[in-house]
Write a protein that holds these residues in place. Sequence first.
Motif, PDB file in Angstrom:
ATOM      1  N   TYR B  25      26.452 -29.246  45.146  1.00 12.56           N
ATOM      2  CA  TYR B  25      26.348 -28.877  45.871  1.00 12.56           C
ATOM      3  C   TYR B  25      26.356 -27.067  45.828  1.00 12.56           C
ATOM      4  O   TYR B  25      26.403 -27.022  44.440  1.00 12.56           O
ATOM      5  N   ASP B  26      25.759 -26.081  46.845  1.00 11.86           N
ATOM      6  CA  ASP B  26      25.816 -24.872  46.643  1.00 11.86           C
ATOM      7  C   ASP B  26      26.606 -24.233  48.348  1.00 11.86           C
ATOM      8  O   ASP B  26      25.584 -24.170  48.904  1.00 11.86           O
ATOM      9  N   THR B  27      27.228 -22.814  47.679  1.00  9.57           N
ATOM     10  CA  THR B  27      27.681 -22.186  49.330  1.00  9.57           C
ATOM     11  C   THR B  27      28.498 -20.928  47.850  1.00  9.57           C
ATOM     12  O   THR B  27      28.764 -21.102  47.018  1.00  9.57           O
ATOM     13  N   SER B  28      27.680 -20.005  49.503  1.00 12.25           N
ATOM     14  CA  SER B  28      29.084 -19.028  48.698  1.00 12.25           C
ATOM     15  C   SER B  28      29.945 -18.885  49.540  1.00 12.25           C
ATOM     16  O   SER B  28      30.888 -17.916  49.250  1.00 12.25           O
ATOM     17  N   ASP B  29      30.466 -19.300  50.072  1.00  8.43           N
ATOM     18  CA  ASP B  29      31.693 -19.505  50.800  1.00  8.43           C
ATOM     19  C   ASP B  29      32.244 -19.700  50.079  1.00  8.43           C
ATOM     20  O   ASP B  29      32.897 -21.117  49.289  1.00  8.43           O
ATOM     21  N   PRO B  30      34.437 -19.274  49.864  1.00  6.15           N
ATOM     22  CA  PRO B  30      35.236 -19.916  49.105  1.00  6.15           C
ATOM     23  C   PRO B  30      35.540 -20.845  49.091  1.00  6.15           C
ATOM     24  O   PRO B  30      36.501 -21.243  48.668  1.00  6.15           O
ATOM     25  N   SER B  31      35.531 -21.105  50.901  1.00  3.15           N
ATOM     26  CA  SER B  31      36.849 -22.372  51.398  1.00  3.15           C
ATOM     27  C   SER B  31      35.953 -23.414  52.179  1.00  3.15           C
ATOM     28  O   SER B  31      34.873 -22.715  52.916  1.00  3.15           O
ATOM     29  N   TYR B  32      35.630 -24.735  51.638  1.00  2.52           N
ATOM     30  CA  TYR B  32      34.868 -25.242  52.588  1.00  2.52           C
ATOM     31  C   TYR B  32      35.503 -26.626  51.849  1.00  2.52           C
ATOM     32  O   TYR B  32      36.094 -26.748  51.102  1.00  2.52           O
ATOM     33  N   GLY B  33      34.492 -27.398  53.312  1.00  2.00           N
ATOM     34  CA  GLY B  33      35.022 -29.434  52.264  1.00  2.00           C
ATOM     35  C   GLY B  33      34.219 -30.106  52.589  1.00  2.00           C
ATOM     36  O   GLY B  33      32.760 -29.457  53.074  1.00  2.00           O
ATOM     37  N   LEU B  34      34.158 -31.112  51.318  1.00  3.40           N
ATOM     38  CA  LEU B  34      33.160 -31.951  51.143  1.00  3.40           C
ATOM     39  C   LEU B  34      33.516 -33.277  51.628  1.00  3.40           C
ATOM     40  O   LEU B  34      34.824 -33.280  51.533  1.00  3.40           O
ATOM     41  N   PHE B  35      32.316 -33.886  52.180  1.00  4.65           N
ATOM     42  CA  PHE B  35      32.823 -35.459  52.467  1.00  4.65           C
ATOM     43  C   PHE B  35      31.839 -35.981  52.010  1.00  4.65           C
ATOM     44  O   PHE B  35      30.618 -35.811  51.869  1.00  4.65           O
ATOM     45  N   TRP B  36      32.015 -37.428  51.748  1.00  8.71           N
ATOM     46  CA  TRP B  36      31.413 -38.683  51.951  1.00  8.71           C
ATOM     47  C   TRP B  36      31.296 -40.054  52.708  1.00  8.71           C
ATOM     48  O   TRP B  36      32.188 -40.125  53.762  1.00  8.71           O
ATOM     49  N   TYR B  37      30.898 -39.894  53.881  1.00 10.64           N
ATOM     50  CA  TYR B  37      29.958 -41.324  54.249  1.00 10.64           C
ATOM     51  C   TYR B  37      29.304 -41.850  53.857  1.00 10.64           C
ATOM     52  O   TYR B  37      28.026 -41.520  53.576  1.00 10.64           O
ATOM     53  N   LYS B  38      29.263 -43.879  55.167  1.00 11.43           N
ATOM     54  CA  LYS B  38      28.269 -44.599  54.365  1.00 11.43           C
ATOM     55  C   LYS B  38      27.693 -44.825  55.842  1.00 11.43           C
ATOM     56  O   LYS B  38      28.291 -44.850  57.031  1.00 11.43           O
ATOM     57  N   GLN B  39      26.656 -45.065  55.496  1.00 15.18           N
ATOM     58  CA  GLN B  39      25.952 -45.506  56.644  1.00 15.18           C
ATOM     59  C   GLN B  39      25.613 -47.117  56.347  1.00 15.18           C
ATOM     60  O   GLN B  39      24.445 -46.938  55.735  1.00 15.18           O
ATOM     61  N   PRO B  40      25.644 -48.310  56.958  1.00 16.19           N
ATOM     62  CA  PRO B  40      25.268 -49.741  57.065  1.00 16.19           C
ATOM     63  C   PRO B  40      24.153 -49.382  57.613  1.00 16.19           C
ATOM     64  O   PRO B  40      23.403 -49.022  58.675  1.00 16.19           O
ATOM     65  N   SER B  41      22.999 -50.775  57.919  1.00 12.26           N
ATOM     66  CA  SER B  41      21.890 -51.123  58.190  1.00 12.26           C
ATOM     67  C   SER B  41      22.089 -51.181  59.589  1.00 12.26           C
ATOM     68  O   SER B  41      21.373 -50.953  60.381  1.00 12.26           O
ATOM     69  N   SER B  42      23.577 -50.758  60.014  1.00  9.69           N
ATOM     70  CA  SER B  42      24.011 -50.587  61.505  1.00  9.69           C
ATOM     71  C   SER B  42      23.670 -49.379  62.291  1.00  9.69           C
ATOM     72  O   SER B  42      23.114 -49.179  62.897  1.00  9.69           O
ATOM     73  N   GLY B  43      23.663 -48.257  61.622  1.00 10.36           N
ATOM     74  CA  GLY B  43      23.131 -46.677  61.371  1.00 10.36           C
ATOM     75  C   GLY B  43      24.888 -46.195  62.100  1.00 10.36           C
ATOM     76  O   GLY B  43      24.427 -44.828  61.576  1.00 10.36           O
ATOM     77  N   GLU B  44      25.200 -46.389  62.444  1.00  8.84           N
ATOM     78  CA  GLU B  44      26.946 -45.760  62.179  1.00  8.84           C
ATOM     79  C   GLU B  44      27.741 -45.010  61.090  1.00  8.84           C
ATOM     80  O   GLU B  44      27.453 -45.618  59.659  1.00  8.84           O
ATOM     81  N   MET B  45      27.999 -44.271  60.829  1.00  9.86           N
ATOM     82  CA  MET B  45      27.993 -43.069  59.716  1.00  9.86           C
ATOM     83  C   MET B  45      29.886 -43.299  59.985  1.00  9.86           C
ATOM     84  O   MET B  45      30.081 -43.525  61.034  1.00  9.86           O
ATOM     85  N   ILE B  46      30.416 -43.907  58.873  1.00 10.03           N
ATOM     86  CA  ILE B  46      31.388 -44.268  58.437  1.00 10.03           C
ATOM     87  C   ILE B  46      32.292 -43.041  57.628  1.00 10.03           C
ATOM     88  O   ILE B  46      31.337 -42.490  56.439  1.00 10.03           O
ATOM     89  N   PHE B  47      33.208 -42.139  57.908  1.00 11.71           N
ATOM     90  CA  PHE B  47      33.813 -41.366  56.728  1.00 11.71           C
ATOM     91  C   PHE B  47      34.391 -42.558  56.107  1.00 11.71           C
ATOM     92  O   PHE B  47      34.989 -43.095  55.756  1.00 11.71           O
ATOM     93  N   LEU B  48      34.338 -42.133  54.560  1.00 12.65           N
ATOM     94  CA  LEU B  48      34.804 -42.794  53.452  1.00 12.65           C
ATOM     95  C   LEU B  48      35.664 -41.572  53.024  1.00 12.65           C
ATOM     96  O   LEU B  48      37.184 -41.864  53.104  1.00 12.65           O
ATOM     97  N   ILE B  49      35.718 -40.211  52.773  1.00 12.44           N
ATOM     98  CA  ILE B  49      36.477 -39.168  51.867  1.00 12.44           C
ATOM     99  C   ILE B  49      36.530 -38.257  52.085  1.00 12.44           C
ATOM    100  O   ILE B  49      35.069 -37.789  52.421  1.00 12.44           O
ATOM    101  N   TYR B  50      37.731 -37.261  52.179  1.00 12.91           N
ATOM    102  CA  TYR B  50      37.149 -35.418  51.910  1.00 12.91           C
ATOM    103  C   TYR B  50      38.299 -34.700  51.124  1.00 12.91           C
ATOM    104  O   TYR B  50      38.819 -34.966  50.372  1.00 12.91           O
ATOM    105  N   GLN B  51      37.510 -34.028  50.859  1.00 11.72           N
ATOM    106  CA  GLN B  51      37.804 -33.056  49.612  1.00 11.72           C
ATOM    107  C   GLN B  51      37.712 -31.597  49.957  1.00 11.72           C
ATOM    108  O   GLN B  51      36.881 -30.867  50.293  1.00 11.72           O
ATOM    109  N   GLY B  52      38.970 -30.680  49.913  1.00 15.67           N
ATOM    110  CA  GLY B  52      39.134 -29.579  50.485  1.00 15.67           C
ATOM    111  C   GLY B  52      38.517 -29.103  48.963  1.00 15.67           C
ATOM    112  O   GLY B  52      38.821 -28.469  47.846  1.00 15.67           O
ATOM    113  N   SER B  53      37.948 -27.500  49.293  1.00 16.11           N
ATOM    114  CA  SER B  53      37.568 -27.062  48.389  1.00 16.11           C
ATOM    115  C   SER B  53      38.889 -26.089  46.834  1.00 16.11           C
ATOM    116  O   SER B  53      38.708 -26.050  45.995  1.00 16.11           O
ATOM    117  N   TYR B  54      39.882 -25.626  47.928  1.00 11.63           N
ATOM    118  CA  TYR B  54      41.596 -25.814  47.758  1.00 11.63           C
ATOM    119  C   TYR B  54      42.242 -26.896  46.762  1.00 11.63           C
ATOM    120  O   TYR B  54      43.382 -26.040  46.285  1.00 11.63           O
TER     121      TYR B  54
END
Lengths: 117, 114
Positions: B25-54
Amino acid sequence: EAGVAQSPRYKIIEKRQSVAFWCNPISGHATLYWYQQILGQGPKLLIQFQNNGVVDDSQLPKDRFSAERLKGVDSTLKIQPAKLEDSAVYLCASSLDALAGSYNEQFFGPGTRLTVL
Amino acid sequence: AQKITQTQPGMFVQEKEAVTLDCTYDTSDPSYGLFWYKQPSSGEMIFLIYQGSYDQQNATEGRYSLNFQKARKSANLVISASQLGDSAMYFCAMSQTGGFKTIFGAGTRLFVKA
């Protein structure tokens, strides 16, 4: 707990026609998002609401797209007139409160698949 | 400007093995969050995991862990003990402070082989 509801699930229209999508977020969620996902790409944020106010619509093509969230609950996204390149899945998501300082995960609805002929 | 890059269009993994999906990733903001989502063939986005920049520790959620290397601006998803049901599209995403400007990568399609 009920999830994010969207309707319709599928829509086929001719170019230059208008179309509207509806979203009902999870109860109590203050933040609502609309995304456009073109086939083979990741979702692109179109607009973000905090309660009934717009906090980001920088990527919304305002000449043809509009969105509202009356009373801070349900939301509608409208396209008028539609173009061929608007064919995509339109995803609605909600989160508890994006401005509360913590990064709440977004909960997504099933999406509306739009085909413009 | 913010950017998310997922360089693996498709990945194959044998059932029960571990797999790493890359995200830079690339950002100039010192505070940000990173996420991973899973999208099965059904199309719905499913939250998996989150990481904060701090966050000092790498995030973990069950079989999912996030390998966060801030200096390298990478946030790779590790799935341990892959299952057939893990076959799906996986998206890396980032939000700025206040949950604004969420952007998604192009995604990686994971195929789990029996």
